[in-house]
Write a protein that holds these residues in place. Structure first.
Motif, PDB file in Angstrom:
ATOM      1  N   THR A  32      38.985  43.082  39.041  1.00 26.99           N
ATOM      2  CA  THR A  32      38.545  43.257  40.425  1.00 26.99           C
ATOM      3  C   THR A  32      37.267  42.491  40.706  1.00 26.99           C
ATOM      4  O   THR A  32      37.143  41.853  41.757  1.00 26.99           O
ATOM      5  N   ILE A  76      37.035  39.744  43.655  1.00 30.75           N
ATOM      6  CA  ILE A  76      36.103  39.902  44.768  1.00 30.75           C
ATOM      7  C   ILE A  76      35.061  38.787  44.759  1.00 30.75           C
ATOM      8  O   ILE A  76      34.742  38.210  45.806  1.00 30.75           O
ATOM      9  N   GLU A  97      33.847  49.392  54.213  1.00 35.95           N
ATOM     10  CA  GLU A  97      35.061  48.644  53.890  1.00 35.95           C
ATOM     11  C   GLU A  97      34.798  47.613  52.790  1.00 35.95           C
ATOM     12  O   GLU A  97      35.593  47.463  51.863  1.00 35.95           O
ATOM     13  N   LYS A 114      36.849  48.077  49.123  1.00 39.04           N
ATOM     14  CA  LYS A 114      37.891  47.143  48.666  1.00 39.04           C
ATOM     15  C   LYS A 114      37.935  47.020  47.154  1.00 39.04           C
ATOM     16  O   LYS A 114      38.994  47.223  46.547  1.00 39.04           O
ATOM     17  N   THR A 138      38.976  50.478  45.443  1.00 38.37           N
ATOM     18  CA  THR A 138      40.390  50.836  45.554  1.00 38.37           C
ATOM     19  C   THR A 138      41.277  49.886  44.768  1.00 38.37           C
ATOM     20  O   THR A 138      42.285  50.307  44.198  1.00 38.37           O
ATOM     21  N   LEU A 139      40.919  48.609  44.719  1.00 38.96           N
ATOM     22  CA  LEU A 139      41.712  47.648  43.959  1.00 38.96           C
ATOM     23  C   LEU A 139      41.714  48.006  42.479  1.00 38.96           C
ATOM     24  O   LEU A 139      42.770  48.020  41.836  1.00 38.96           O
ATOM     25  N   LEU A 176      47.142  41.922  47.286  1.00 38.56           N
ATOM     26  CA  LEU A 176      45.830  42.239  47.841  1.00 38.56           C
ATOM     27  C   LEU A 176      44.797  41.163  47.506  1.00 38.56           C
ATOM     28  O   LEU A 176      43.922  40.871  48.321  1.00 38.56           O
ATOM     29  N   TYR A 225      42.693  39.317  50.375  1.00 40.41           N
ATOM     30  CA  TYR A 225      41.232  39.239  50.390  1.00 40.41           C
ATOM     31  C   TYR A 225      40.757  37.794  50.454  1.00 40.41           C
ATOM     32  O   TYR A 225      39.797  37.479  51.154  1.00 40.41           O
TER      33      TYR A 225
END
Length: 180
Positions: A70, A74, A107, A111, A114-115, A165, A169
């Motif tokens: 993650t 990100i 938010e 992200k 939750t990922l 996802l 993103y």
């Protein structure tokens, strides 16, 4: 292998678009294959000792692995937004005022959480269930086969969701609304 490439191209085409998505095919393939294979590793080797400790588990049943994936995703999405779409990337953060800014920041923080937790939780829970079924001795043989079949399905879905996802993103930081 060709079907996997076409599948990932479909994911990328539906999120980023074919025009902007070509450079991300290798990333998508790497993610979906690594996560799927990682999810499957805990199924055939899930042997539980007398003290109910599994000596082998899926790497994705560890929060450190899913958290690291993650962080990479990100960081990459924000890096691409800053380097390839600088004006719109930063403007996006200033379009919110008051309570909407707080919701937007929530938010941004939620992200990655939750990922990571979605993948970890599903795979870890599946492996806990396998150890519970194995603890049922010979009564658990039939349920074990059924649960392992279901775990293959869940592992495939989780690999798909994480990859999808990731591409969403990336597309949110790269593609500006006016370009569609």
């Amino acid at each position: 292998m060709e079907w996997a490439i076409e599948f990932v191209e479909g994911i990328i085409g539906s999120t980023i678009g074919s025009k902007h998505g070509k450079p991300f095919i290798a990333l998508g393939l790497t993610l979906i294959m690594y996560i799927f294979i990682g999810n499957m590793l805990g199924l055939p080797f899930s042997i539980v000792t007398e003290d109910h400790v599994s000596w082998w588990k899926s790497p994705t049943a560890d929060i450190a692995v899913t958290g690291a994936l993650t962080v990479i995703v990100i960081f990459l999405s924000h890096y691409l937004g800053i380097t390839r779409n600088t004006k719109h990337y930063f403007a996006h953060y200033f379009e919110y005022k008051g309570a909407m800014l707080i919701l937007h920041l929530i938010e941004v923080v939620s992200k990655p959480l939750t990922l990571a937790f979605r993948l970890y939780g599903n795979i870890y829970a599946g492996e806990i269930m396998i150890s519970v079924i194995i603890g049922a001795s010979w009564w658990g043989i039939a349920p074990l086969f059924v649960w392992q079949g279901f775990s293959v399905f869940v592992g495939a879905i989780q690999a798909f969701v994480f990859t999808m996802l990731t591409m969403v993103y990336i597309s949110q930081t790269l593609v500006h609304e006016e370009e569609h």
